[in-house]
Design an enzyme around this catalytic site. Structure first.
Site, short mmCIF file in Angstrom:
data_model
loop_
_atom_site.label_atom_id
_atom_site.label_comp_id
_atom_site.label_asym_id
_atom_site.label_seq_id
_atom_site.Cartn_x
_atom_site.Cartn_y
_atom_site.Cartn_z
N SER A 76 1.71 12.50 -0.91
CA SER A 76 2.62 12.08 0.15
C SER A 76 4.03 12.64 -0.02
CB SER A 76 2.69 10.54 0.21
OG SER A 76 3.07 10.01 -1.05
N ASP A 238 9.82 1.88 3.14
CA ASP A 238 8.84 1.24 2.26
C ASP A 238 9.35 1.07 0.83
OD1 ASP A 238 8.74 3.77 1.19
OD2 ASP A 238 6.64 4.16 1.70
N HIS A 241 8.85 5.73 -1.00
CA HIS A 241 9.02 7.16 -0.71
C HIS A 241 10.49 7.47 -0.40
CE1 HIS A 241 4.69 6.53 0.08
NE2 HIS A 241 4.58 7.74 -0.39
#
Length: 334
Positions: A76, A238, A241
């Site tokens: 990610s 979040d 990240h």
């Protein structure tokens, strides 16, 4: 043996059993605490709700020449999860910086997958090779720590990926495993273990990548102080990240190594005595000094060269134009 001797043996056995039971109890409590903390972190850190924006396409189309083929592989962090605009993804940042520096178009293809661990790299390499890449940038390792992947297997997959790309004539730059212990939702003692696992994986990744002919940049807790000082700005919603600015700063740290891999390195030569280590020593030193580049030495895979550059203090703007101070060799650990 006398009755007194037998009595001493029985007493020692009872004490040993009590100590063993106590240690087992402590171990069980520790394991339970770690499992509970991991579960809490997973609840706090939301699952991916939607894929990150794709930035695939040609950057710098106004420049002449054949487009340089760039592929981005990994998890990610390579895909750019947490941002909302294609231009904010790491791939777009790298493509923009390369295009402006080389004054040449760059065609970007993103093969990175959110949630990927190192065992998923073979399929990403298959997809990347279809585009005949000139340069591959890989960001991987965080999920291997959070999923407690077997380190040897994870490193083997990364080394094989770099080797396959190099055999196809592709240059490779790898951002090694970041310090997962710097993530706020992860609390001690899980944070301490995550930090140790991250560093061990990053060192092993460095050895494998350089031995396969690639270059690495140690990420570690490079952005840790900035993230701790201003988490609302540096983290996405979040809290796991990076935000758009966080990705931009990480990409800026890797850009000098990316340009060096492409043969555009205006940094001064590193004195042999200062910059060359055995590969294991170089890997260990790089983990201790985030922002360190490790590259192979022509004399063989047993030796590696280390370099650093003044990432955030330099005047060069890698995504625009201008000149700045040249980087220096690594001279000490820490």
């Amino acid at each position: 043996m006398s009755a007194e001797d037998w009595q001493r043996i029985r007493t020692a056995g009872r004490i040993a059993g009590q100590v063993t039971g106590a240690l087992a109890g402590v171990t069980a409590l520790s394991a339970g605490l770690l499992l509970r903390q991991a579960a809490d972190a997973r609840r706090i850190i939301p699952m991916a709700e939607a894929p990150p924006p794709r930035g695939d396409g040609v950057y710098g189309a106004k420049f002449p020449g054949r487009p340089l083929s760039l592929v981005v592989l990994g998890d990610s962090s390579a895909a750019g999860y947490g941002v909302h605009r294609p231009r904010e993804t790491p791939g777009a940042l790298f493509a923009t910086g390369i295009s402006r520096r080389l004054r040449r178009p760059v065609r970007l293809h993103r093969a990175a997958v959110v949630g990927c661990v190192s065992s998923g790299l073979p399929w990403q390499v298959d997809a990347a090779l279809e585009h005949r890449p000139d340069l591959a940038i890989i960001l991987i390792g965080g999920n291997d720590v959070t999923h407690v992947s077997a380190r040897a297997e994870a490193v083997r997959h990364l080394g094989d990926a770099v080797r396959r790309l190099r055999e196809a004539g592709c240059r490779v730059v790898v951002g090694t495993c970041p310090d997962i212990g710097a993530i706020q939702p992860i609390k001690p003692p899980l944070r301490w273990l995550a930090r140790r696992w991250s560093r061990q994986l990053a060192a092993a990744q460095t050895v494998a990548v350089v031995a396969a002919g690639g270059r690495t940049v140690s990420l570690g807790n490079l952005l840790g102080p900035m993230f701790e000082a201003d988490p609302a700005r540096m983290f996405s919603s979040d809290r796991f990240h990076p935000s758009a600015e966080g990705y931009a700063r990480a990409a800026a740290v890797m850009m000098p190594t990316v340009m060096a891999a492409l043969g555009e390195d205006d940094r001064p030569a590193v004195p042999i005595a200062d910059g060359v280590r055995s590969l294991p020593e170089a890997a260990d030193e790089a983990v201790r000094a985030p922002g360190t580049e490790v590259s192979p030495v022509r004399s063989g895979a047993r030796w590696a060269q280390l370099r650093r550059h003044p990432w955030f203090g330099e005047t060069r703007h890698w995504f625009g134009s201008g000149t700045g101070s040249a980087p220096s060799a690594v001279r000490s650990t820490g």
